[in-house]
Design a protein around this motif. Structure first.
Motif, PDB file in Angstrom:
ATOM      1  N   GLU A  40       0.897  -1.198  -0.228  1.00  0.00           N
ATOM      2  CA  GLU A  40       0.121  -0.058   0.036  1.00  0.00           C
ATOM      3  C   GLU A  40       0.323   1.291   0.017  1.00  0.00           C
ATOM      4  N   LYS A  41       0.809   2.418  -0.983  1.00  0.00           N
ATOM      5  CA  LYS A  41       1.737   3.431  -0.914  1.00  0.00           C
ATOM      6  C   LYS A  41       0.859   4.347  -1.457  1.00  0.00           C
ATOM      7  N   GLU A  42       1.442   5.959  -1.072  1.00  0.00           N
ATOM      8  CA  GLU A  42       0.807   6.908  -1.701  1.00  0.00           C
ATOM      9  C   GLU A  42       1.823   7.296  -2.391  1.00  0.00           C
ATOM     10  N   PHE A  43       0.725   8.067  -3.614  1.00  0.00           N
ATOM     11  CA  PHE A  43       2.240   8.266  -4.601  1.00  0.00           C
ATOM     12  C   PHE A  43       1.550  10.016  -4.294  1.00  0.00           C
ATOM     13  N   VAL A  44       2.864  10.850  -4.620  1.00  0.00           N
ATOM     14  CA  VAL A  44       2.712  11.900  -3.687  1.00  0.00           C
ATOM     15  C   VAL A  44       2.941  12.717  -5.392  1.00  0.00           C
ATOM     16  N   GLN A  45       3.778  12.666  -5.982  1.00  0.00           N
ATOM     17  CA  GLN A  45       4.064  13.558  -7.030  1.00  0.00           C
ATOM     18  C   GLN A  45       4.526  12.942  -8.024  1.00  0.00           C
ATOM     19  N   ASP A  46       4.397  13.012  -9.271  1.00  0.00           N
ATOM     20  CA  ASP A  46       3.694  13.170 -10.477  1.00  0.00           C
ATOM     21  C   ASP A  46       5.025  13.579 -11.394  1.00  0.00           C
ATOM     22  N   ASN A  47       5.683  12.749 -12.140  1.00  0.00           N
ATOM     23  CA  ASN A  47       6.923  13.398 -12.699  1.00  0.00           C
ATOM     24  C   ASN A  47       6.499  12.919 -14.392  1.00  0.00           C
ATOM     25  N   GLN A  48       7.507  14.200 -15.120  1.00  0.00           N
ATOM     26  CA  GLN A  48       7.371  13.548 -16.428  1.00  0.00           C
ATOM     27  C   GLN A  48       8.105  14.467 -17.551  1.00  0.00           C
ATOM     28  N   CYS A  72       6.126   9.144  -7.940  1.00  0.00           N
ATOM     29  CA  CYS A  72       7.080   8.585  -6.163  1.00  0.00           C
ATOM     30  C   CYS A  72       5.400   8.672  -5.117  1.00  0.00           C
ATOM     31  N   ASP A  73       6.256   8.103  -3.945  1.00  0.00           N
ATOM     32  CA  ASP A  73       5.951   8.183  -2.817  1.00  0.00           C
ATOM     33  C   ASP A  73       6.188   9.105  -1.631  1.00  0.00           C
ATOM     34  N   ARG A  95       6.644   4.923 -16.428  1.00  0.00           N
ATOM     35  CA  ARG A  95       5.909   3.955 -17.494  1.00  0.00           C
ATOM     36  C   ARG A  95       6.429   5.232 -18.855  1.00  0.00           C
ATOM     37  N   VAL A  96       6.266   4.463 -19.153  1.00  0.00           N
ATOM     38  CA  VAL A  96       6.396   5.205 -21.133  1.00  0.00           C
ATOM     39  C   VAL A  96       4.986   5.455 -21.505  1.00  0.00           C
ATOM     40  N   ILE A  97       4.874   6.858 -21.485  1.00  0.00           N
ATOM     41  CA  ILE A  97       3.657   7.303 -22.591  1.00  0.00           C
ATOM     42  C   ILE A  97       3.741   7.082 -24.101  1.00  0.00           C
ATOM     43  N   TYR A  98       5.127   7.658 -24.365  1.00  0.00           N
ATOM     44  CA  TYR A  98       5.166   7.505 -25.970  1.00  0.00           C
ATOM     45  C   TYR A  98       6.596   6.841 -25.913  1.00  0.00           C
ATOM     46  N   GLY A  99       6.807   6.207 -26.701  1.00  0.00           N
ATOM     47  CA  GLY A  99       8.273   5.798 -27.009  1.00  0.00           C
ATOM     48  C   GLY A  99       8.810   5.202 -26.984  1.00  0.00           C
ATOM     49  N   LYS A 100      10.059   4.977 -26.603  1.00  0.00           N
ATOM     50  CA  LYS A 100      10.221   3.940 -26.436  1.00  0.00           C
ATOM     51  C   LYS A 100      11.861   3.716 -24.891  1.00  0.00           C
ATOM     52  N   VAL A 101      11.878   3.629 -23.918  1.00  0.00           N
ATOM     53  CA  VAL A 101      13.672   3.618 -23.789  1.00  0.00           C
ATOM     54  C   VAL A 101      13.971   1.823 -22.883  1.00  0.00           C
ATOM     55  N   LEU A 102      14.801   1.380 -23.117  1.00  0.00           N
ATOM     56  CA  LEU A 102      15.339   0.825 -21.380  1.00  0.00           C
ATOM     57  C   LEU A 102      15.856   0.846 -20.171  1.00  0.00           C
ATOM     58  N   ASP A 103      14.620   0.586 -19.462  1.00  0.00           N
ATOM     59  CA  ASP A 103      14.114   1.384 -18.044  1.00  0.00           C
ATOM     60  C   ASP A 103      15.887   0.437 -17.358  1.00  0.00           C
ATOM     61  N   GLY A 144      17.814   8.647   2.648  1.00  0.00           N
ATOM     62  CA  GLY A 144      17.806   8.605   3.801  1.00  0.00           C
ATOM     63  C   GLY A 144      15.823   8.969   4.171  1.00  0.00           C
ATOM     64  N   GLU A 145      15.499  10.199   4.545  1.00  0.00           N
ATOM     65  CA  GLU A 145      13.964   9.743   4.705  1.00  0.00           C
ATOM     66  C   GLU A 145      12.820  10.279   3.184  1.00  0.00           C
ATOM     67  N   PHE A 146      14.218  10.964   2.558  1.00  0.00           N
ATOM     68  CA  PHE A 146      13.353  11.726   1.013  1.00  0.00           C
ATOM     69  C   PHE A 146      13.803  10.053   0.645  1.00  0.00           C
ATOM     70  N   ALA A 147      13.654   8.673   0.964  1.00  0.00           N
ATOM     71  CA  ALA A 147      14.395   8.140  -0.301  1.00  0.00           C
ATOM     72  C   ALA A 147      12.933   7.907  -1.125  1.00  0.00           C
ATOM     73  N   GLN A 148      12.802   7.570  -2.712  1.00  0.00           N
ATOM     74  CA  GLN A 148      11.549   7.224  -2.998  1.00  0.00           C
ATOM     75  C   GLN A 148      11.182   6.068  -3.479  1.00  0.00           C
ATOM     76  N   THR A 149       9.851   5.576  -3.725  1.00  0.00           N
ATOM     77  CA  THR A 149       9.418   3.899  -4.240  1.00  0.00           C
ATOM     78  C   THR A 149       8.397   4.303  -5.429  1.00  0.00           C
ATOM     79  N   LYS A 150       8.818   4.451  -7.078  1.00  0.00           N
ATOM     80  CA  LYS A 150       8.711   5.082  -8.287  1.00  0.00           C
ATOM     81  C   LYS A 150       7.259   4.119  -8.916  1.00  0.00           C
ATOM     82  N   LEU A 151       6.877   4.101  -9.583  1.00  0.00           N
ATOM     83  CA  LEU A 151       6.542   3.649 -10.401  1.00  0.00           C
ATOM     84  C   LEU A 151       6.349   4.413 -11.666  1.00  0.00           C
TER      85      LEU A 151
END
Length: 180
Positions: free
Chosen positions: A42-50, A134-135, A75-83, A66-73
Protein backbone atom coordinates in the motif's frame (compact mmCIF):
# COMPACT_ATOMS: atom_id res chain seq x y z
CA UNK A 1 -3.57 -5.91 -14.42
CA UNK A 2 -0.95 -8.63 -13.95
CA UNK A 3 2.07 -8.44 -11.67
CA UNK A 4 5.30 -10.16 -12.65
CA UNK A 5 8.30 -10.43 -10.33
CA UNK A 6 11.73 -9.35 -11.54
CA UNK A 7 14.98 -10.98 -10.38
CA UNK A 8 15.36 -8.10 -7.89
CA UNK A 9 13.60 -8.39 -4.54
CA UNK A 10 10.46 -6.22 -4.25
CA UNK A 11 10.68 -4.88 -7.83
CA UNK A 12 7.72 -5.72 -10.10
CA UNK A 13 6.64 -5.42 -13.72
CA UNK A 14 3.01 -4.36 -14.04
CA UNK A 15 1.27 -5.49 -17.19
CA UNK A 16 -2.03 -3.69 -17.78
CA UNK A 17 -5.13 -5.13 -19.36
CA UNK A 18 -5.38 -3.34 -22.70
CA UNK A 19 -8.63 -2.94 -24.59
CA UNK A 20 -7.99 -2.38 -28.30
CA UNK A 21 -10.44 -1.74 -31.09
CA UNK A 22 -10.59 0.17 -34.38
CA UNK A 23 -10.52 3.49 -32.49
CA UNK A 24 -7.30 2.75 -30.60
CA UNK A 25 -6.91 1.50 -27.06
CA UNK A 26 -7.87 2.02 -23.42
CA UNK A 27 -6.17 0.92 -20.22
CA UNK A 28 -6.11 1.71 -16.51
CA UNK A 29 -2.64 3.07 -15.85
CA UNK A 30 -3.12 2.85 -12.10
CA UNK A 31 -5.75 1.36 -9.80
CA UNK A 32 -4.74 1.56 -6.14
CA UNK A 33 -7.13 -1.13 -4.87
CA UNK A 34 -6.09 -3.67 -7.53
CA UNK A 35 -2.42 -2.86 -6.95
CA UNK A 36 -2.76 -3.53 -3.21
CA UNK A 37 -4.70 -6.78 -3.83
CA UNK A 38 -2.06 -8.10 -6.23
CA UNK A 39 1.10 -6.99 -4.41
CA UNK A 40 0.15 -6.54 -0.77
CA UNK A 41 1.85 -3.14 -0.98
CA UNK A 42 0.00 0.00 0.00
CA UNK A 43 1.63 3.19 -1.25
CA UNK A 44 0.41 6.73 -1.47
CA UNK A 45 1.99 8.47 -4.42
CA UNK A 46 2.39 12.21 -3.80
CA UNK A 47 4.22 13.50 -6.87
CA UNK A 48 3.98 12.76 -10.59
CA UNK A 49 6.92 13.63 -12.86
CA UNK A 50 7.30 13.57 -16.62
CA UNK A 51 10.28 13.94 -18.90
CA UNK A 52 10.59 14.26 -22.65
CA UNK A 53 13.86 13.05 -24.11
CA UNK A 54 15.32 12.65 -27.56
CA UNK A 55 17.08 9.56 -28.84
CA UNK A 56 20.24 8.72 -26.92
CA UNK A 57 19.42 10.73 -23.80
CA UNK A 58 20.52 8.77 -20.74
CA UNK A 59 19.09 9.87 -17.40
CA UNK A 60 20.53 8.22 -14.31
CA UNK A 61 21.39 6.32 -12.31
CA UNK A 62 19.52 8.37 -9.67
CA UNK A 63 18.08 7.83 -6.20
CA UNK A 64 17.21 9.78 -3.06
CA UNK A 65 18.60 8.97 0.37
CA UNK A 66 17.34 8.88 3.95
CA UNK A 67 13.80 9.86 4.83
CA UNK A 68 13.27 11.18 1.29
CA UNK A 69 14.08 7.88 -0.46
CA UNK A 70 11.44 7.34 -3.12
CA UNK A 71 9.37 4.42 -4.31
CA UNK A 72 8.55 4.95 -7.99
CA UNK A 73 6.04 3.61 -10.45
CA UNK A 74 7.38 4.36 -13.94
CA UNK A 75 6.05 4.01 -17.47
CA UNK A 76 6.50 5.28 -20.99
CA UNK A 77 3.62 7.28 -22.42
CA UNK A 78 5.21 7.58 -25.85
CA UNK A 79 8.36 6.14 -27.40
CA UNK A 80 10.73 3.45 -26.22
CA UNK A 81 13.32 3.34 -23.43
CA UNK A 82 15.64 0.84 -21.86
CA UNK A 83 14.85 1.17 -18.16
CA UNK A 84 17.48 0.10 -15.61
CA UNK A 85 17.22 -0.37 -11.86
CA UNK A 86 19.90 -1.25 -9.31
CA UNK A 87 19.20 -2.60 -5.82
CA UNK A 88 21.17 -0.34 -3.47
CA UNK A 89 19.74 -1.73 -0.22
CA UNK A 90 22.64 -3.26 1.75
CA UNK A 91 20.28 -5.61 3.64
CA UNK A 92 18.72 -6.99 0.44
CA UNK A 93 19.64 -10.42 -0.98
CA UNK A 94 19.85 -8.72 -4.41
CA UNK A 95 22.09 -5.83 -3.23
CA UNK A 96 24.22 -4.39 -6.09
CA UNK A 97 22.33 -6.36 -8.74
CA UNK A 98 20.65 -4.69 -11.69
CA UNK A 99 17.68 -5.38 -13.93
CA UNK A 100 16.71 -3.84 -17.25
CA UNK A 101 13.55 -3.88 -19.31
CA UNK A 102 12.18 -2.24 -22.44
CA UNK A 103 9.27 0.07 -21.63
CA UNK A 104 7.38 1.53 -24.55
CA UNK A 105 4.02 2.77 -25.77
CA UNK A 106 3.39 -0.62 -27.36
CA UNK A 107 3.77 -2.96 -24.36
CA UNK A 108 2.59 -0.26 -21.89
CA UNK A 109 4.36 -2.04 -19.02
CA UNK A 110 5.10 -0.23 -15.80
CA UNK A 111 7.92 -0.89 -13.37
CA UNK A 112 7.45 -0.66 -9.60
CA UNK A 113 10.75 0.44 -8.07
CA UNK A 114 11.02 0.28 -4.27
CA UNK A 115 12.85 2.72 -2.02
CA UNK A 116 16.57 2.12 -2.00
CA UNK A 117 16.89 1.43 -5.71
CA UNK A 118 18.87 3.44 -8.23
CA UNK A 119 17.04 4.16 -11.47
CA UNK A 120 17.95 5.28 -14.96
CA UNK A 121 16.86 5.00 -18.55
CA UNK A 122 18.02 5.70 -22.09
CA UNK A 123 15.71 6.72 -24.92
CA UNK A 124 15.88 4.30 -27.84
CA UNK A 125 13.20 5.92 -30.04
CA UNK A 126 13.38 9.36 -31.67
CA UNK A 127 11.52 10.80 -28.66
CA UNK A 128 10.22 9.42 -25.39
CA UNK A 129 7.68 10.74 -22.91
CA UNK A 130 8.44 9.11 -19.57
CA UNK A 131 6.20 9.38 -16.49
CA UNK A 132 6.73 8.38 -12.92
CA UNK A 133 4.82 8.48 -9.69
CA UNK A 134 6.77 8.97 -6.45
CA UNK A 135 5.76 8.33 -2.86
CA UNK A 136 8.03 11.11 -1.53
CA UNK A 137 8.57 14.64 -2.73
CA UNK A 138 11.78 15.46 -4.55
CA UNK A 139 14.30 16.92 -2.13
CA UNK A 140 17.47 18.37 -3.72
CA UNK A 141 19.59 17.77 -0.61
CA UNK A 142 18.95 14.04 -0.63
CA UNK A 143 19.50 13.29 -4.31
CA UNK A 144 22.34 10.94 -5.18
CA UNK A 145 23.55 8.81 -8.04
CA UNK A 146 25.89 6.20 -9.43
CA UNK A 147 27.81 6.62 -12.69
CA UNK A 148 25.97 4.93 -15.56
CA UNK A 149 29.11 3.08 -16.74
CA UNK A 150 30.17 1.62 -13.39
CA UNK A 151 32.30 -1.46 -14.17
CA UNK A 152 31.01 -3.30 -11.09
CA UNK A 153 27.46 -3.05 -12.45
CA UNK A 154 28.50 -3.77 -16.06
CA UNK A 155 25.19 -2.52 -17.47
CA UNK A 156 24.79 -2.94 -21.22
CA UNK A 157 22.76 0.12 -22.18
CA UNK A 158 22.20 -1.35 -25.65
CA UNK A 159 23.14 1.96 -27.26
CA UNK A 160 26.48 3.23 -28.63
CA UNK A 161 28.21 5.19 -25.86
CA UNK A 162 29.61 7.75 -28.29
CA UNK A 163 26.02 8.65 -29.28
CA UNK A 164 24.70 8.99 -25.73
CA UNK A 165 23.54 12.40 -24.53
CA UNK A 166 24.32 12.69 -20.82
CA UNK A 167 24.10 15.68 -18.48
CA UNK A 168 27.27 17.01 -16.85
CA UNK A 169 25.78 16.06 -13.48
CA UNK A 170 25.30 12.43 -14.53
CA UNK A 171 28.81 12.25 -15.98
CA UNK A 172 30.22 13.23 -12.55
CA UNK A 173 28.33 10.62 -10.46
CA UNK A 174 30.49 8.40 -8.22
CA UNK A 175 31.24 4.73 -8.68
CA UNK A 176 29.25 2.20 -6.66
CA UNK A 177 32.30 1.20 -4.57
CA UNK A 178 32.76 4.85 -3.55
CA UNK A 179 29.26 4.94 -2.07
CA UNK A 180 28.61 1.37 -0.84
Amino acid sequence: MKIEETPLKDCFIIKPEIFRDKRGLFLESYHKKKFIELTGIEKEFVQDNQSISKKGVLRGIHYQTGEFAQTKLVRVIYGKVLDVVVDLRPESPTFKQSFKIILDHENLYQLYIPKGFGHGFITLSDTSVFAYKCDQYYMPGSEAGIIYKDPDLAIDWEFPEEEMIISDKDLKQPFLKEVF
